[in-house]
Motif scaffolding. Structure first.
Motif, PDB file in Angstrom:
ATOM      1  N   LEU A 248       0.832  -1.211   0.000  1.00  0.00           N
ATOM      2  CA  LEU A 248       0.000   0.000   0.000  1.00  0.00           C
ATOM      3  C   LEU A 248       0.859   1.250   0.000  1.00  0.00           C
ATOM      4  O   LEU A 248       0.534   2.259  -0.653  1.00  0.00           O
ATOM      5  N   ARG A 249       1.975   1.198   0.783  1.00  0.00           N
ATOM      6  CA  ARG A 249       2.891   2.349   0.799  1.00  0.00           C
ATOM      7  C   ARG A 249       3.466   2.597  -0.599  1.00  0.00           C
ATOM      8  O   ARG A 249       3.565   3.731  -1.060  1.00  0.00           O
ATOM      9  N   ALA A 250       3.838   1.485  -1.276  1.00  0.00           N
ATOM     10  CA  ALA A 250       4.406   1.606  -2.629  1.00  0.00           C
ATOM     11  C   ALA A 250       3.370   2.170  -3.605  1.00  0.00           C
ATOM     12  O   ALA A 250       3.675   3.004  -4.463  1.00  0.00           O
ATOM     13  N   ASP A 251       2.118   1.682  -3.456  1.00  0.00           N
ATOM     14  CA  ASP A 251       1.062   2.205  -4.331  1.00  0.00           C
ATOM     15  C   ASP A 251       0.838   3.692  -4.088  1.00  0.00           C
ATOM     16  O   ASP A 251       0.633   4.477  -5.032  1.00  0.00           O
ATOM     17  N   ALA A 252       0.884   4.083  -2.820  1.00  0.00           N
ATOM     18  CA  ALA A 252       0.711   5.496  -2.494  1.00  0.00           C
ATOM     19  C   ALA A 252       1.865   6.327  -3.045  1.00  0.00           C
ATOM     20  O   ALA A 252       1.682   7.442  -3.560  1.00  0.00           O
ATOM     21  N   GLN A 253       3.082   5.744  -2.921  1.00  0.00           N
ATOM     22  CA  GLN A 253       4.247   6.473  -3.440  1.00  0.00           C
ATOM     23  C   GLN A 253       4.161   6.624  -4.963  1.00  0.00           C
ATOM     24  O   GLN A 253       4.497   7.660  -5.525  1.00  0.00           O
ATOM     25  N   GLU A 254       3.684   5.599  -5.607  1.00  0.00           N
ATOM     26  CA  GLU A 254       3.505   5.651  -7.065  1.00  0.00           C
ATOM     27  C   GLU A 254       2.477   6.715  -7.432  1.00  0.00           C
ATOM     28  O   GLU A 254       2.661   7.485  -8.399  1.00  0.00           O
ATOM     29  N   ALA A 255       1.398   6.762  -6.660  1.00  0.00           N
ATOM     30  CA  ALA A 255       0.385   7.807  -6.899  1.00  0.00           C
ATOM     31  C   ALA A 255       0.976   9.185  -6.663  1.00  0.00           C
ATOM     32  O   ALA A 255       0.681  10.148  -7.393  1.00  0.00           O
ATOM     33  N   LYS A 256       1.845   9.295  -5.635  1.00  0.00           N
ATOM     34  CA  LYS A 256       2.485  10.582  -5.353  1.00  0.00           C
ATOM     35  C   LYS A 256       3.385  11.015  -6.500  1.00  0.00           C
ATOM     36  O   LYS A 256       3.395  12.191  -6.906  1.00  0.00           O
ATOM     37  N   ASP A 257       4.138  10.055  -7.015  1.00  0.00           N
ATOM     38  CA  ASP A 257       5.024  10.373  -8.150  1.00  0.00           C
ATOM     39  C   ASP A 257       4.220  10.805  -9.382  1.00  0.00           C
ATOM     40  O   ASP A 257       4.595  11.747 -10.094  1.00  0.00           O
ATOM     41  N   ALA A 258       3.114  10.107  -9.621  1.00  0.00           N
ATOM     42  CA  ALA A 258       2.274  10.457 -10.777  1.00  0.00           C
ATOM     43  C   ALA A 258       1.683  11.855 -10.609  1.00  0.00           C
ATOM     44  O   ALA A 258       1.613  12.649 -11.559  1.00  0.00           O
ATOM     45  N   ALA A 259       1.264  12.151  -9.389  1.00  0.00           N
ATOM     46  CA  ALA A 259       0.707  13.485  -9.129  1.00  0.00           C
ATOM     47  C   ALA A 259       1.777  14.559  -9.283  1.00  0.00           C
ATOM     48  O   ALA A 259       1.520  15.646  -9.804  1.00  0.00           O
ATOM     49  N   ALA A 260       3.000  14.261  -8.805  1.00  0.00           N
ATOM     50  CA  ALA A 260       4.092  15.226  -8.934  1.00  0.00           C
ATOM     51  C   ALA A 260       4.402  15.494 -10.407  1.00  0.00           C
ATOM     52  O   ALA A 260       4.638  16.637 -10.815  1.00  0.00           O
ATOM     53  N   HIS A 261       4.370  14.433 -11.226  1.00  0.00           N
ATOM     54  CA  HIS A 261       4.613  14.607 -12.666  1.00  0.00           C
ATOM     55  C   HIS A 261       3.513  15.461 -13.298  1.00  0.00           C
ATOM     56  O   HIS A 261       3.792  16.367 -14.102  1.00  0.00           O
ATOM     57  N   ALA A 262       2.263  15.199 -12.927  1.00  0.00           N
ATOM     58  CA  ALA A 262       1.148  15.976 -13.461  1.00  0.00           C
ATOM     59  C   ALA A 262       1.248  17.436 -13.024  1.00  0.00           C
ATOM     60  O   ALA A 262       0.942  18.354 -13.800  1.00  0.00           O
ATOM     61  N   PHE A 263       1.682  17.627 -11.747  1.00  0.00           N
ATOM     62  CA  PHE A 263       1.836  18.996 -11.257  1.00  0.00           C
ATOM     63  C   PHE A 263       2.919  19.729 -12.044  1.00  0.00           C
ATOM     64  O   PHE A 263       2.741  20.893 -12.445  1.00  0.00           O
ATOM     65  N   TYR A 264       4.039  19.061 -12.320  1.00  0.00           N
ATOM     66  CA  TYR A 264       5.133  19.676 -13.086  1.00  0.00           C
ATOM     67  C   TYR A 264       4.662  20.027 -14.508  1.00  0.00           C
ATOM     68  O   TYR A 264       4.940  21.112 -15.022  1.00  0.00           O
ATOM     69  N   GLU A 265       3.936  19.096 -15.142  1.00  0.00           N
ATOM     70  CA  GLU A 265       3.451  19.334 -16.501  1.00  0.00           C
ATOM     71  C   GLU A 265       2.491  20.531 -16.538  1.00  0.00           C
ATOM     72  O   GLU A 265       2.562  21.378 -17.438  1.00  0.00           O
ATOM     73  N   LEU A 266       1.597  20.586 -15.543  1.00  0.00           N
ATOM     74  CA  LEU A 266       0.647  21.689 -15.500  1.00  0.00           C
ATOM     75  C   LEU A 266       1.359  23.013 -15.255  1.00  0.00           C
ATOM     76  O   LEU A 266       1.062  24.028 -15.919  1.00  0.00           O
ATOM     77  N   ASP A 267       2.306  23.023 -14.329  1.00  0.00           N
ATOM     78  CA  ASP A 267       3.035  24.254 -14.024  1.00  0.00           C
ATOM     79  C   ASP A 267       3.810  24.749 -15.242  1.00  0.00           C
ATOM     80  O   ASP A 267       3.821  25.947 -15.547  1.00  0.00           O
ATOM     81  N   SER A 268       4.456  23.829 -15.946  1.00  0.00           N
ATOM     82  CA  SER A 268       5.225  24.211 -17.143  1.00  0.00           C
ATOM     83  C   SER A 268       4.311  24.775 -18.222  1.00  0.00           C
ATOM     84  O   SER A 268       4.620  25.792 -18.856  1.00  0.00           O
ATOM     85  N   ALA A 269       3.168  24.120 -18.434  1.00  0.00           N
ATOM     86  CA  ALA A 269       2.231  24.588 -19.462  1.00  0.00           C
ATOM     87  C   ALA A 269       1.706  25.969 -19.116  1.00  0.00           C
ATOM     88  O   ALA A 269       1.585  26.853 -19.981  1.00  0.00           O
ATOM     89  N   GLN A 270       1.378  26.186 -17.826  1.00  0.00           N
ATOM     90  CA  GLN A 270       0.864  27.494 -17.422  1.00  0.00           C
ATOM     91  C   GLN A 270       1.912  28.586 -17.611  1.00  0.00           C
ATOM     92  O   GLN A 270       1.615  29.680 -18.098  1.00  0.00           O
ATOM     93  N   ARG A 271       3.175  28.312 -17.237  1.00  0.00           N
ATOM     94  CA  ARG A 271       4.228  29.325 -17.374  1.00  0.00           C
ATOM     95  C   ARG A 271       4.466  29.671 -18.833  1.00  0.00           C
ATOM     96  O   ARG A 271       4.619  30.834 -19.193  1.00  0.00           O
ATOM     97  N   ASP A 272       4.496  28.664 -19.709  1.00  0.00           N
ATOM     98  CA  ASP A 272       4.700  28.923 -21.140  1.00  0.00           C
ATOM     99  C   ASP A 272       3.549  29.758 -21.713  1.00  0.00           C
ATOM    100  O   ASP A 272       3.776  30.712 -22.478  1.00  0.00           O
ATOM    101  N   LEU A 273       2.321  29.392 -21.321  1.00  0.00           N
ATOM    102  CA  LEU A 273       1.173  30.132 -21.837  1.00  0.00           C
ATOM    103  C   LEU A 273       1.109  31.540 -21.275  1.00  0.00           C
ATOM    104  O   LEU A 273       0.681  32.473 -21.962  1.00  0.00           O
ATOM    105  N   ARG A 274       1.536  31.717 -20.020  1.00  0.00           N
ATOM    106  CA  ARG A 274       1.488  33.043 -19.422  1.00  0.00           C
ATOM    107  C   ARG A 274       2.347  34.027 -20.217  1.00  0.00           C
ATOM    108  O   ARG A 274       1.953  35.165 -20.462  1.00  0.00           O
ATOM    109  N   ILE A 275       3.524  33.584 -20.660  1.00  0.00           N
ATOM    110  CA  ILE A 275       4.406  34.448 -21.461  1.00  0.00           C
ATOM    111  C   ILE A 275       3.710  34.855 -22.766  1.00  0.00           C
ATOM    112  O   ILE A 275       3.718  36.020 -23.173  1.00  0.00           O
TER     113      ILE A 275
END
Length: 416
Positions: free
Chosen positions: A15-42
């Motif tokens: 369960l810990r590993a599954d949670a960590q995997e979910a955390k990593d996936a969320a972190a990747h999604a957060f990075y992708e969203l942040d990058s897209a927003q910064r590029d579009l803001r410019i």
């Protein structure tokens, strides 16, 4: 032998590993969203600086709304990460499972908002591309304006070194100074669109100024040539104007008053126009010597118009005597020429018809009668030859008008 405790730990680690995997996936999604927003803001900030159209304003408002959705999704993600420390030794299976669910929900929301940003970027691509294109034009446009201003300054220096004051050009160059200062302040102060427009205006003004400065020596020579030419023409017209009186006297002596009375004012009119032309030429010469080129050009043009008036007046009197001499000597060529024009119009009116169109026949019949009356009017002791000539000219005009009408009507028909 495997104990119940070891089974529990193995399930907890999963369960810990599954949670960590979910955390990593969320972190990747957060990075992708942040990058897209910064590029579009410019891009959106560029759009706001370049384009103030309703479409651009709607795009900015939509991006602002998406920004709120990004902030909410990011806050939920951060809250999900902070809610559970997955590295704790005493992490319970329930906490790990709950963390996994919250992180997966945060990831899904981040992905959803990222999709909305992607759709916005796609729908706004034409607007954003135009804005970026304008921004890419900015630095080259400003540099071209600076170089054009420098070239204008050099051209002005050259003509001044050649002895021309060029005060008007210098004043225009001075007025461009503040515009260059505003260009140097940049788009950050005045906006991309305003800066591009200012650069284009400075470029056009500077190029026009440079061109005028380079042409100035030739312009001065051309004005001088015109002045000499007009002075020569004025002398010739003065000689011709002196002959108007004798020509008018001959008209009075040989022809009835109706043939020349409309010419009576012309000698005085020609003399006055000649006097005014000579005054304007003197003013133009003084303006030339003072390097007031615009004034010299204006007065030269006025002098030319006045000399044309003199020429027309003198020519009118001389031409009247010639025409009257010709018709008094032999009226038949004028009659034949007019009858030929009428017959030509009548033939065209009958082409392809058994009877002519009344719209064509009536004016031609009236013209024939008018010609006959004009001919009969010469049978007197003091024939009015000028009336005869004006009538024959009017008859020919009528014939030409009918011919033109017929050809316009038949222009679209086959065989015409």
């Amino acid at each position: 032998m495997t104990t119940a405790r070891s089974w529990w730990r193995r399930g907890g680690d999963g369960l810990r590993a599954d949670a960590q995997e979910a955390k990593d996936a969320a972190a990747h999604a957060f990075y992708e969203l942040d990058s897209a927003q910064r590029d579009l803001r410019i891009s959106v900030e560029t759009l706001a600086a370049v384009d103030d159209s309703p479409d651009a304003q709607r795009a900015a408002a939509e991006f602002a709304a998406l920004g709120q959705a990004v902030d909410t999704a990011s806050a939920d993600y951060i809250a999900a990460v902070d809610a559970c420390d997955l590295d704790r030794d005493d992490l319970s299976p329930a906490a790990a499972s709950r963390a996994r669910g919250e992180l997966l929900a945060a990831r899904d929301e981040l992905v959803r908002v990222k999709g909305a940003l992607d759709r916005f970027a796609q729908s706004s691509a034409p607007l954003l591309e135009r804005a970026e294109t304008q921004l890419a034009r900015l630095l080259p446009a400003v540099e071209r304006a600076r170089q054009a201003l420098l070239a204008a300054t050099r051209a002005l220096d050259d003509v001044r070194a050649a002895g021309f004051r060029a005060d008007d050009l210098a004043a225009r160059l001075a007025r461009l100074g503040p515009e260059l200062s505003r260009l140097n302040e940049g788009a950050g102060t005045h906006g991309v669109r305003a800066t591009l427009q200012r650069a284009d205006d400075v470029l056009r003004s500077a190029e026009a100024l440079r061109s005028e400065a380079e042409r100035l020596p030739e312009r001065a020579r051309e004005i001088d040539r015109r002045l000499r030419s007009l002075a020569t023409r004025a002398e010739a017209l003065a000689t011709r104007a002196g002959q108007v009186g004798p020509v008018l006297s001959e008209l009075r002596r040989r022809f009835s008053a109706a043939c020349w009375q409309d010419l009576q004012p012309l000698p005085a009119r020609a003399a006055e126009a000649l006097r005014q032309a000579e005054d304007r030429l003197a003013e133009a010469r003084r303006a030339h010597d003072a390097q007031a080129w615009a004034d010299a050009t204006s007065r030269t043009s006025t002098a030319r118009a006045l000399l044309n008036e003199v020429d027309e007046a003198v020519s009118a009197v001389q031409e009247r005597l010639r025409l009257l001499d010709d018709v008094a000597r032999d009226r038949q060529p004028e009659i034949d020429r007019t009858r030929f024009a009428l017959r030509d119009a009548q033939r065209l009116a009958m082409t392809g018809r058994s009877t002519p169109d009344p719209r064509h026949a009536r004016p031609l019949d009236d013209a024939v009668a008018r010609l006959e009356r004009a001919i009969d009017g010469l049978n007197g002791r003091h024939p009015d030859y000028w009336h005869f000539l004006t009538e024959t000219a009017a008859v020919r005009d009528t014939a030409e008008r009918v011919v033109r009408l017929i050809r316009e009507e038949r222009g679209g028909q086959p065989g015409h």
